[in-house]
Design an enzyme around this catalytic site. Structure first.
Site, mmCIF file in Angstrom:
data_model
loop_
_atom_site.group_PDB
_atom_site.id
_atom_site.type_symbol
_atom_site.label_atom_id
_atom_site.label_comp_id
_atom_site.label_asym_id
_atom_site.label_seq_id
_atom_site.Cartn_x
_atom_site.Cartn_y
_atom_site.Cartn_z
ATOM 1 N N SER A 117 9.501 -23.763 -18.838
ATOM 2 C CA SER A 117 10.121 -24.433 -17.689
ATOM 3 C C SER A 117 9.615 -24.330 -16.233
ATOM 4 O O SER A 117 8.960 -23.182 -15.946
ATOM 5 C CB SER A 117 11.598 -24.243 -17.520
ATOM 6 N N ARG A 146 27.858 -16.799 -14.047
ATOM 7 C CA ARG A 146 27.072 -17.866 -14.793
ATOM 8 C C ARG A 146 27.530 -18.464 -16.038
ATOM 9 O O ARG A 146 28.332 -17.391 -16.906
ATOM 10 C CB ARG A 146 25.446 -17.477 -15.135
ATOM 11 N N CYS A 147 28.044 -19.750 -16.079
ATOM 12 C CA CYS A 147 28.908 -20.202 -17.140
ATOM 13 C C CYS A 147 27.785 -21.125 -18.035
ATOM 14 O O CYS A 147 26.989 -21.710 -17.587
ATOM 15 C CB CYS A 147 30.089 -20.831 -16.874
ATOM 16 N N ASP A 197 10.684 -21.301 -29.306
ATOM 17 C CA ASP A 197 11.300 -19.961 -28.528
ATOM 18 C C ASP A 197 12.330 -19.611 -29.309
ATOM 19 O O ASP A 197 13.451 -20.252 -29.842
ATOM 20 C CB ASP A 197 11.919 -20.544 -27.302
ATOM 21 N N GLU A 220 19.979 -10.563 -29.860
ATOM 22 C CA GLU A 220 21.236 -10.652 -29.704
ATOM 23 C C GLU A 220 22.024 -11.091 -30.741
ATOM 24 O O GLU A 220 23.325 -10.766 -31.048
ATOM 25 C CB GLU A 220 21.826 -11.690 -28.455
ATOM 26 N N HIS A 223 8.637 -17.099 -27.963
ATOM 27 C CA HIS A 223 8.904 -16.182 -27.060
ATOM 28 C C HIS A 223 10.128 -15.611 -27.029
ATOM 29 O O HIS A 223 11.201 -15.871 -27.535
ATOM 30 C CB HIS A 223 8.858 -17.152 -25.535
ATOM 31 N N GLU A 227 9.116 -10.366 -22.885
ATOM 32 C CA GLU A 227 9.357 -9.632 -21.787
ATOM 33 C C GLU A 227 8.950 -8.167 -21.565
ATOM 34 O O GLU A 227 8.591 -7.680 -22.553
ATOM 35 C CB GLU A 227 11.147 -9.394 -21.527
ATOM 36 N N HIS A 287 12.925 -13.434 -12.470
ATOM 37 C CA HIS A 287 14.553 -13.665 -12.303
ATOM 38 C C HIS A 287 14.749 -13.016 -10.679
ATOM 39 O O HIS A 287 15.605 -13.065 -10.097
ATOM 40 C CB HIS A 287 15.407 -12.578 -13.285
ATOM 41 N N CYS A 291 9.327 -14.860 -18.208
ATOM 42 C CA CYS A 291 10.331 -15.947 -19.021
ATOM 43 C C CYS A 291 9.939 -17.325 -18.040
ATOM 44 O O CYS A 291 8.954 -17.388 -17.471
ATOM 45 C CB CYS A 291 11.648 -15.689 -18.720
#
Length: 544
Positions: free
Chosen positions: A220, A302-303, A387, A393, A429, A453, A482, A514
């Site tokens: 992006s 953040r939502c 990606d 996670e 990624h 990362e 970030h 990222c």
């Protein structure tokens, strides 16, 4: 021992009572010592940890409260109240002369959207009947508790719940026989590339003709105020579809042209048409629905608004091919990556159906992505990125469960990506996480290039490379996207030099950590210009 010491100290405080609350899985072999702690009650997640129940009824002393987590706090489906009521009756029957039994959700309701009320008029009545958000889950808890003392008082609610549960089980919208038959018919060849990596690498070098230390970005580019405004106008009807597509084409062309001028080697189209890397694909796949206000916390302030996977997943039409073809036409001399989100990440970042194994749903998503990968290749896209930032996670809490999860996670990635020829370069990624635990699985993905990362973890990735080795091509991130800080050439050059001690020059890429969606154009341009300068200098030094 530390738990015992801590809770023994807490027990000395007069007048306080403690409910030990564990969730997201089973206590398993920790149940016996948890039951012996000097607390006044124990909460059990009987959704994800239902296998603990019989042992818990035997081990938890009768003077301790049992808090029965019977309503799933982590998903959005209505509970089968008759089934959960039977479990509750079993618990109470086994604890007749014991301390009270509490009825509870399995965990905090932080993980569920707030209320179904805003969805009335947005979702169809059948789908609404299948769902339960936080407010509705509290009502389910209350119904279960009331049913124990006076079932007649909630007979209507129980009857309505049973009808909704049955509706979901029998709905023709849930099952697509063709999807299930296709998944069942797969064989080993569906998970394997045409040739081994070293053969593919040689073919890709001849085809792509990339320089040493190729440069690229993750996908992006900045979603500016203008991009967000155009999207909002299109959704409100102020922009026609033709006008909106023309705007997106113009943004894509500008992005491609700047990357080319900056000296990047493998380009991206910028993803200006996408609000979210999962939502975009869910909107193009069968088996998904989207809420109006189903927001949940992601991290900090953040939502996100996860899509809902309610049925078998399939791809009715190509999702990205037209955009990829246009982007490639803007760059006749350099490859432009086709950009896709992988099946595990789509699964992890959605609310997932609970009536079949997650691995089966992931396999269905993988088949849809596989079809898109094959169509991108047929359209002339020579580099395709799938990606998987969420693969880490998804690891289960207990290490005993790692192997099974990583097995099907690797399988579905390979299913999504192995339908192409040797000439087509597959990238993937991975975002911020500790990769040491899953590096063997990353190797098993058999991607041609991984971007990963590295800057935030202070080169800890190098330790994993040293321990596990990695034969394919890799692009450890050279700077943290970030942060708005622009890294200097010297800073990135030092990091790149450290990487060259562990990674062969012919396998090393230069890229950010990222995607650049949240950054502004000025800092993006300066940072990427510095990154290209580092790669160019490294080529000259290597040639010398």
């Amino acid at each position: 021992p530390a738990f015992a010491q801590a809770y023994t100290e807490l027990a000395q405080v007069a007048g306080l009572k403690y409910l030990l609350t564990s969730y997201f899985g089973r206590l398993g072999d920790n149940l016996s010592w948890a039951a012996a702690l000097p607390v006044h009650g124990i909460h059990l997640d009987l959704v994800r940890g239902s296998a603990d129940l019989d042992d818990a009824l035997e081990l938890i002393p009768t003077d301790k409260v049992i808090s029965a987590g019977l309503i799933n706090g982590r998903n959005i489906w209505k509970a089968n109240l008759d089934k959960q009521l039977a479990t509750l009756v079993k618990i109470i029957g086994a604890r007749q002369s014991a301390a009270p039994v509490w009825v509870n959700s399995s965990c905090s309701l932080l993980h569920s959207p707030h209320s179904l009320k805003p969805e009335a008029g947005h979702l169809d009545q059948e789908t609404l009947g299948w769902l339960s958000f936080a407010e509705e889950k509290v009502e389910e808890v209350a119904i279960l508790a009331a049913a124990i003392t006076d079932r007649d008082s909630v007979a209507e609610q129980l009857q309505r719940n049973a009808a909704n549960v049955l509706s979901r089980q029998q709905s023709e919208r849930i099952t697509r026989p063709a999807v299930q038959q296709r998944l069942a018919a797969l064989d080993e060849s569906s998970y394997t590339r045409q040739a081994a990596f070293n053969v593919r690498q040689a073919v890709q070098r001849e085809t792509l003709k990339l320089p040493l230390f190729p440069t690229t970005t993750i996908g992006s580019f900045p979603q500016t105020a203008e991009v967000r405004k155009a999207r909002a106008q299109f959704r409100k009807g102020a922009l026609s579809q033709e006008e909106y597509l023309q705007f997106l084409d113009a943004e894509t062309r500008k992005c491609i042209e700047w990357q080319d001028e900056a000296g990047l080697d493998v380009l991206v189209h910028g993803e200006f048409e996408r609000t979210d890397m999962v939502e975009f694909f869910g909107e193009h796949l069968e088996g998904f629905v989207f809420t109006k206000r189903g927001w949940v916390q992601s991290y900090g302030s953040r939502c996100v608004k996860p899509p809902v996977i309610f049925g078998d997943v399939s791809r009715p039409n190509a999702m990205t091919v037209d955009v990829a073809k246009f982007a490639q036409s803007c760059s006749p001399n350099k490859p432009v990556k086709g950009m896709l989100t992988g099946p595990v990440t789509i699964l992890q970042w959605s609310f997932v159906r609970d009536d079949q194994p997650r691995s089966q749903t992931a396999g269905q998503i993988a088949l849809a992505i596989r079809d898109e990968v094959v169509d991108l290749e047929a359209a002339g896209i020579r580099v395709i990125q799938v990606d998987e930032p969420a693969i880490r996670e998804g690891l289960p809490l207990r290490k005993a469960d790692y192997e099974a999860y990583l097995k099907w996670s690797v399988d579905v990635f390979r299913l999504a990506t192995t339908g192409v020829r040797n000439e087509t370069q597959i990238h993937t990624h991975f975002c911020y996480s500790d990769f040491n635990e899953i590096f063997t699985a990353i190797k098993s993905l058999d991607a041609d290039v991984i971007t990963i990362e590295n800057s935030k973890s202070d080169l800890k990735l190098l330790g994993a490379l040293e321990v596990h080795g990695y034969a394919a091509e890799i692009g450890p991130g050279l700077y943290d996207i970030h942060s708005p800080r622009v890294p200097s050439v010297e800073e990135m050059a030092a990091r790149f030099a450290a990487l060259q001690k562990y990674i062969p020059a012919e396998n090393l890429w230069a890229n950010p950590d990222c995607g650049l969606k949240t950054r502004g154009w000025p800092e993006v341009k300066e940072s990427l210009t510095n990154l290209v300068a580092v790669a160019v200098a490294a080529r000259k030094a290597h040639a010398a």
